[in-house]
Design a protein around this motif. Structure first.
Motif, PDB file in Angstrom:
ATOM      1  N   LEU A 372       0.684  -1.105  -0.069  1.00 16.08           N
ATOM      2  CA  LEU A 372       0.260   0.041  -0.216  1.00 16.08           C
ATOM      3  C   LEU A 372       0.937   1.279   0.047  1.00 16.08           C
ATOM      4  CD1 LEU A 372      -2.724   1.483   0.599  1.00 16.08           C
ATOM      5  CD2 LEU A 372      -2.127   1.238   3.095  1.00 16.08           C
ATOM      6  N   GLY A 373       0.893   2.326  -1.013  1.00 16.70           N
ATOM      7  CA  GLY A 373       1.513   3.318  -1.024  1.00 16.70           C
ATOM      8  C   GLY A 373       0.660   4.450  -0.277  1.00 16.70           C
ATOM      9  N   ILE A 374       1.148   5.326   0.645  1.00 11.21           N
ATOM     10  CA  ILE A 374       0.778   6.521   1.198  1.00 11.21           C
ATOM     11  C   ILE A 374       1.322   7.577   0.295  1.00 11.21           C
ATOM     12  CG2 ILE A 374       0.207   7.973   3.156  1.00 11.21           C
ATOM     13  CD1 ILE A 374      -0.253   5.543   4.702  1.00 11.21           C
ATOM     14  N   VAL A 375       0.688   8.364  -0.406  1.00 10.15           N
ATOM     15  CA  VAL A 375       1.445   9.283  -1.329  1.00 10.15           C
ATOM     16  C   VAL A 375       0.783  10.471  -1.484  1.00 10.15           C
ATOM     17  CG1 VAL A 375       2.355   9.232  -3.691  1.00 10.15           C
ATOM     18  CG2 VAL A 375       2.466   7.089  -2.532  1.00 10.15           C
ATOM     19  N   ASN A 376       1.595  11.610  -1.680  1.00  7.86           N
ATOM     20  CA  ASN A 376       0.872  12.870  -1.631  1.00  7.86           C
ATOM     21  C   ASN A 376       0.731  13.485  -3.408  1.00  7.86           C
ATOM     22  OD1 ASN A 376      -0.511  15.190  -0.714  1.00  7.86           O
ATOM     23  ND2 ASN A 376       1.531  16.473  -1.354  1.00  7.86           N
ATOM     24  N   VAL A 377       1.868  12.863  -3.876  1.00 14.71           N
ATOM     25  CA  VAL A 377       1.907  13.378  -5.332  1.00 14.71           C
ATOM     26  C   VAL A 377       1.169  12.423  -6.261  1.00 14.71           C
ATOM     27  CG1 VAL A 377       3.258  13.874  -7.447  1.00 14.71           C
ATOM     28  CG2 VAL A 377       3.811  14.600  -5.135  1.00 14.71           C
ATOM     29  N   VAL A 378       0.247  12.857  -7.016  1.00  8.63           N
ATOM     30  CA  VAL A 378      -0.785  11.980  -7.911  1.00  8.63           C
ATOM     31  C   VAL A 378      -0.108  11.656  -8.991  1.00  8.63           C
ATOM     32  CG1 VAL A 378      -2.825  11.910  -9.013  1.00  8.63           C
ATOM     33  CG2 VAL A 378      -3.073  13.203  -6.869  1.00  8.63           C
ATOM     34  N   GLY A 379      -0.107  10.477  -9.309  1.00 14.42           N
ATOM     35  CA  GLY A 379       0.513   9.949 -10.523  1.00 14.42           C
ATOM     36  C   GLY A 379       1.788   9.626 -10.463  1.00 14.42           C
TER      37      GLY A 379
END
Ligand code: M6R
Length: 610
Positions: A372-379
């Motif tokens: 699972l990634g917890i990420v801010n930058v979409v794409g």
């Protein structure tokens, strides 16, 4: 690290390139350069130091004619930040020019081979190898595309490239592997860039490049290829960000603006995932049965994102009774971790491009782990490569030192821990409901803390000349200490360390002397008396103590010299409130020392090298 940009269109290219580079300076800012082609000559200007010097030198780009160009802002890896090592880099007869973000790992062997073949190098960079290698293959195959694919097959490492060939005045060639690259399309012209903000002012239609893909941009057309030179079909994505989100909006620094955006970042991250008092995280892609089968959570990240993992360990273990391991991505990928099918790997990253975190993700995936990634930058790369991605809706974060993305990551962990806790029967519905109510109140409580920043500023001004500052706390307060200390050192350059308060006496206490500032965090009720004892231990040895605690712990003033109070909340969420005064403290120390808060020395926002 490093930002690249390219433009081909109707307008003068250089001002557009410089404008784009301004938005990418967070990726590196030790030197900058542009190259512009007017159909007759490729003109290049590059300088060490900030982009402002390049702007000055070229009168904002106006001295460089031509409607096609590439640009670069650098974070040095190979070779010092000098004029010569700045990008772009030419081949010997100045007919091919390259900007590069990434690292060519086998550059030394390639360089020796090229030198044997008579190529002469002027810089110490790995990038110059690319210019000469392109030259070699272009001479041999007479096709820029063929030359590029040959180079891609030859080099090891990471790259996002922008290339001009003098023989092809109407085209920009571009390719990527393991460094971010997007291609923008508009009726007035086409673009390449390392990140969306660089081109947002001109277009919102963006193609995300995958690894080992090539883009060939002309005025009215963009063609995509793989390394076998086969044409690829790609679909543009419409970017719907608010353009103002990437501007300072009246604040002196992005850092301060982003500190003040934290209540919104938390609201935006939690609200869409709460429906009728139920946490719904569709993008988690797990049923309650699958959540119950999770035997262990492995959180892997770098820097501040790692600190959210340290905090999440306390929260998951406390609320969901699931064991959690936290690892630095740079360690995890080389330590031969033990994989098991019931482990959930969570990779946390603001940028989604951090090289070590991305490698950890790939290592986990290759070993059959669900990620699972917890990420801010979409794409971003991590968002695209994780099995599932939970976005933190903090919006674009520009200041190199993270604030709002960190807070949004914590919010994502709160949601996950509550969801896991209920699904696994580790908490009652009443406790879940009470926690959810506390969580929803957090943004308002944050706003209350942020109303009064003057007292922190006054206090910070007393410590502008400090040599060392210590942060101590227990449990969740220790996790906050880690982040408070990193914030201070990265933007103020004051040496600082975070210690588990009970650990200090096992060695580090010998560093405490008359007047040493110790920031003691004590938000955890059950640990309060223990931390107070640790405060007394350092006070006895001459420390000056700034205490950070909940508003009902007024008796802490008996042992502290200066106290900052935060509103009362559930102990699991207290970190989100406690971090705010620490961010402000770091900000005002940095400001008082006259430093560049948003772009601290030696750092870059997105660390895309190992
Ligand atoms: O983009 P990421 O979240 O993966 O970045 C991880 C770290 O490089 C980052 O948090 C870094 O520590 C910041 N400078 C902290 O402010």
């Amino acid at each position: 690290m490093c930002g690249i940009v390219g433009y081909i269109g109707d307008e003068q290219a250089a001002p557009i390139l410089l404008n784009g580079l301004t938005k990418l300076e967070y990726r590196g800012y030790d030197s900058a350069g542009v190259a512009v082609y007017d159909g007759a000559e490729i003109r290049m200007e590059k300088v060490s130091g900030r982009l402002a010097r390049l702007k000055e030198l070229t009168d904002g780009g106006l001295t460089l004619p031509g409607t096609i160009g590439i640009g670069h802002t650098r974070w040095a890896t190979h070779g010092s930040p000098s004029d010569t090592n700045a990008h772009p880099h030419f081949n010997s007869d100045r007919s091919i020019i390259v900007v590069h973000n990434g690292i060519i790992e086998n550059y030394s062997a390639l360089k020796q081979d090229l030198i044997r073949r008579g190529y002469e190098f002027v810089s110490e960079t790995d990038t110059e190898v690319l210019a000469h290698l392109l030259d070699r293959y272009y001479r041999k195959y007479k096709s820029p595309l063929e030359a590029l694919t040959r180079v891609m097959q030859k080099v090891e490492g990471s790259y996002a490239l922008g290339i001009l060939f003098k023989d092809f005045p109407g085209q920009i060639f571009s390719a990527r592997k393991d460094s971010p690259l997007i291609v923008g399309q508009s009726p007035e012209g086409n673009f390449i860039a390392s990140d969306v903000p660089a081109i947002l002012q001109y277009t919102r239609d963006v193609f995300y490049m995958n690894n080992e893909e090539i883009a060939v941009l002309s005025r009215n057309e963009i063609k995509f290829y793989n390394v076998d030179e086969e044409l690829l079909e790609k679909t543009a994505v419409r970017i719907d960000w608010d353009i103002n989100a990437a501007e300072k909006g009246g604040y002196e620094h992005f850092f301060l603006k982003e500190v003040y955006e934290q209540p919104k970042a938390i609201r935006d991250t939690i609200s869409p995932r709460i429906h009728e008092n139920e946490i719904v995280i569709e993008e988690l892609g797990m049923t309650d049965e699958e959540i119950c089968r999770v035997g262990k959570i492995m959180i892997v990240a770098c820097g501040s994102a790692y600190h959210t993992g340290v905090m999440a360990k306390y929260i998951f273990e406390g609320l969901a009774r699931v064991p959690v391991e936290v690892d630095l991505a740079s360690e995890y990928r080389y330590r031969d971790p033990i994989f098991d099918r019931n482990t959930l790997v969570i990779i946390v990253s603001q940028s989604g491009e951090t090289a070590d975190s991305l490698a950890a993700l790939r290592e986990s995936g290759a070993n059959g782990q669900k990620v699972l990634g917890i990420v801010n930058v979409v794409g971003s790369s991590i968002a695209r490569e994780a099995d599932n991605v939970m976005y933190t809706w903090a919006g674009p974060e520009i200041s190199v030192a993270t604030t709002k993305a960190y807070s949004a990551q914590l919010a994502a962990f709160y949601l996950l821990a509550l969801k896991f806790g209920l699904a696994r029967g580790a908490m009652s519905r009443d406790s879940y409901q009470a926690l959810l109510d506390d969580l929803k109140r957090l943004p308002e409580q944050m706003e209350a803390i942020l109303k009064d920043r003057q007292q922190i500023q006054r206090f910070a001004n007393r410590y502008l000349a400090a040599d060392h500052i210590f942060f101590i706390g227990r449990g969740i307060d220790y996790a906050i200490s880690l982040e408070g200390s990193l914030k201070l050192k990265e933007i103020s350059y004051i040496h600082s360390e975070a210690y588990a308060a009970g650990e200090l006496k096992h060695g580090t206490i010998s560093l405490i002397e008359e007047g040493t500032l110790v920031v003691a965090i004590s938000t955890q009720e059950s640990l309060y008396p223990k931390t107070v004892s640790n405060i007394e231990e350092v006070k006895t040895r001459g420390a000056f103590v700034m205490a950070l605690t909940s508003e009902d712990n007024r008796d802490i003033e008996k042992v502290s010299d200066f106290t900052v109070y935060i509103p009362k909340t559930n102990r699991y969420f207290a970190g989100s409130l406690a971090i705010l005064p620490l961010q402000l403290f770091a900000y005002y120390v940095s400001l008082g020392r006259g430093l560049d808060v948003d772009k601290p020395r030696n750092l870059a926002k997105s660390v895309t090298v190992e």
